[in-house]
Design a protein around this motif. Sequence first.
Motif, short mmCIF file in Angstrom:
data_model
loop_
_atom_site.label_atom_id
_atom_site.label_comp_id
_atom_site.label_asym_id
_atom_site.label_seq_id
_atom_site.Cartn_x
_atom_site.Cartn_y
_atom_site.Cartn_z
N ALA A 62 0.83 -1.20 0.00
CA ALA A 62 0.00 0.00 0.00
C ALA A 62 0.87 1.25 0.00
N VAL A 63 1.94 1.19 -0.79
CA VAL A 63 2.82 2.37 -0.96
C VAL A 63 2.50 3.03 -2.29
N VAL A 122 -0.72 -8.82 -2.21
CA VAL A 122 -1.86 -8.06 -2.75
C VAL A 122 -1.38 -6.63 -2.96
N SER A 123 -1.41 -6.16 -4.21
CA SER A 123 -0.99 -4.78 -4.48
C SER A 123 -2.20 -3.90 -4.74
N ILE A 124 -2.22 -2.72 -4.12
CA ILE A 124 -3.28 -1.76 -4.42
C ILE A 124 -2.73 -0.57 -5.22
N ALA A 125 -1.46 -0.65 -5.64
CA ALA A 125 -0.83 0.49 -6.32
C ALA A 125 -1.40 0.68 -7.73
N VAL A 149 -2.15 -10.81 -6.26
CA VAL A 149 -3.45 -10.23 -6.64
C VAL A 149 -3.24 -8.74 -6.75
N ARG A 150 -3.60 -8.22 -7.92
CA ARG A 150 -3.52 -6.75 -8.11
C ARG A 150 -4.93 -6.20 -8.03
N CYS A 151 -5.12 -5.15 -7.26
CA CYS A 151 -6.47 -4.63 -7.16
C CYS A 151 -6.49 -3.11 -7.09
N MET A 152 -7.67 -2.57 -7.30
CA MET A 152 -7.86 -1.13 -7.27
C MET A 152 -9.07 -0.80 -6.39
#
Length: 272
Positions: free
Chosen positions: A70-71, A94-97, A115-118
């Motif tokens: 979450a960077v 899990v990336s939210i970038a 898992v990549r998410c927005m």
Amino acid sequence: MSNTRIAFIGAGNMAASLIGGLRAKGLDATQIRASDPGADTRARVSAEHGIETFADNAEAIQGVDVIVLAVKPQAMKAVCESLCPSLQPHQLVVSIAAGITCASMKNWLGAQPIVRCMPNTPALLRQGVSGLYATAEVSAEQRDQAQQLLSAVGIALWLEQEQQLDAVTAVSGSGPAYFFLLIEAMTAAGVKLGLSRDIAEQLAEQTALGAAKMAVASDVDAAELRRRVTSPGGTTQAAIESFQAGGFEALVEKALGAAAHRSAEMAEQLGK
Ligand SMILES: NC(=O)C1=CN([C@@H]2O[C@H](COP(=O)(O)OP(=O)(O)OC[C@H]3O[C@@H](n4cnc5c(N)ncnc54)[C@H](OP(=O)(O)O)[C@@H]3O)[C@@H](O)[C@H]2O)C=CC1
Ligand SMILES: O=C(O)[C@@H]1CCC=N1
């Protein structure tokens, strides 16, 4: 999620929203940890959520099942490369970038399940919406962990293609800002039409909330709801015609296109 342990790398706005949602959903504070370089940030999330915090990212991920990156997108490469030697093969990342692809993360992390998410900022009120995409390495159990993580703060929707995350970013990731812009503009227009700022702001905010709740609850689409407000020859028709004469729909399409383009461009610029 009853036994899942989660580490947040970066404890800023979005991480705090997700942590708040998980705690509200019943996760124990001992299941969640976070790392951040800022001593004030660490002290804040620790005080608000009762979780353990770390200055060292590698220390934070020891023994966890899920690692949430979450960077800011600009920090992702350095963060992934610094975590790489400490990762265990079973740990889900899990990336939210915004705009950082799974391919880039694989280059930096190795063959880790990703898992990549927005998500979006209404996650803070557990009213968010997220798009999620899983790589082939992600197991059914890990998919479920990601689903539960994001659905703790709103609706979580799986995508077939990673590229669709650019569109999700344009519609809902950045979307709250568009509604805030409309609230700002409606408030300013109300003031120009003779209302106090306080009254104009309350009218604009509550109208946005009520309209969104109607759109979600209704069986009919937004176009039909709009028609029901629009009396022939009345005030709404006058306003809608004015919006459309100014190219409203084309402007929205252009704006969201710019956001999606920027998401893809960031992947090019920051993904190497
Ligand atoms: N804000 C939004 O609406 C949304 C944001 N996102 C994505 O979420 C991510 C985070 O955004 P947001 O929460 O708004 O950003 P913030 O700046 O609020 O949070 C990021 C945090 O990460 C910290 N940080 C910086 N470098 C490191 C590092 N090397 N290791 C650990 N932590 C570090 C930052 O510290 P410091 O400030 O000291 O640098 C900061 O506290 C971004 O990638 C963004 O694209 C996704 C959806 C919506
Ligand atoms: O503006 C941004 O880049 C991030 C991603 C979506 C919302 N905020």
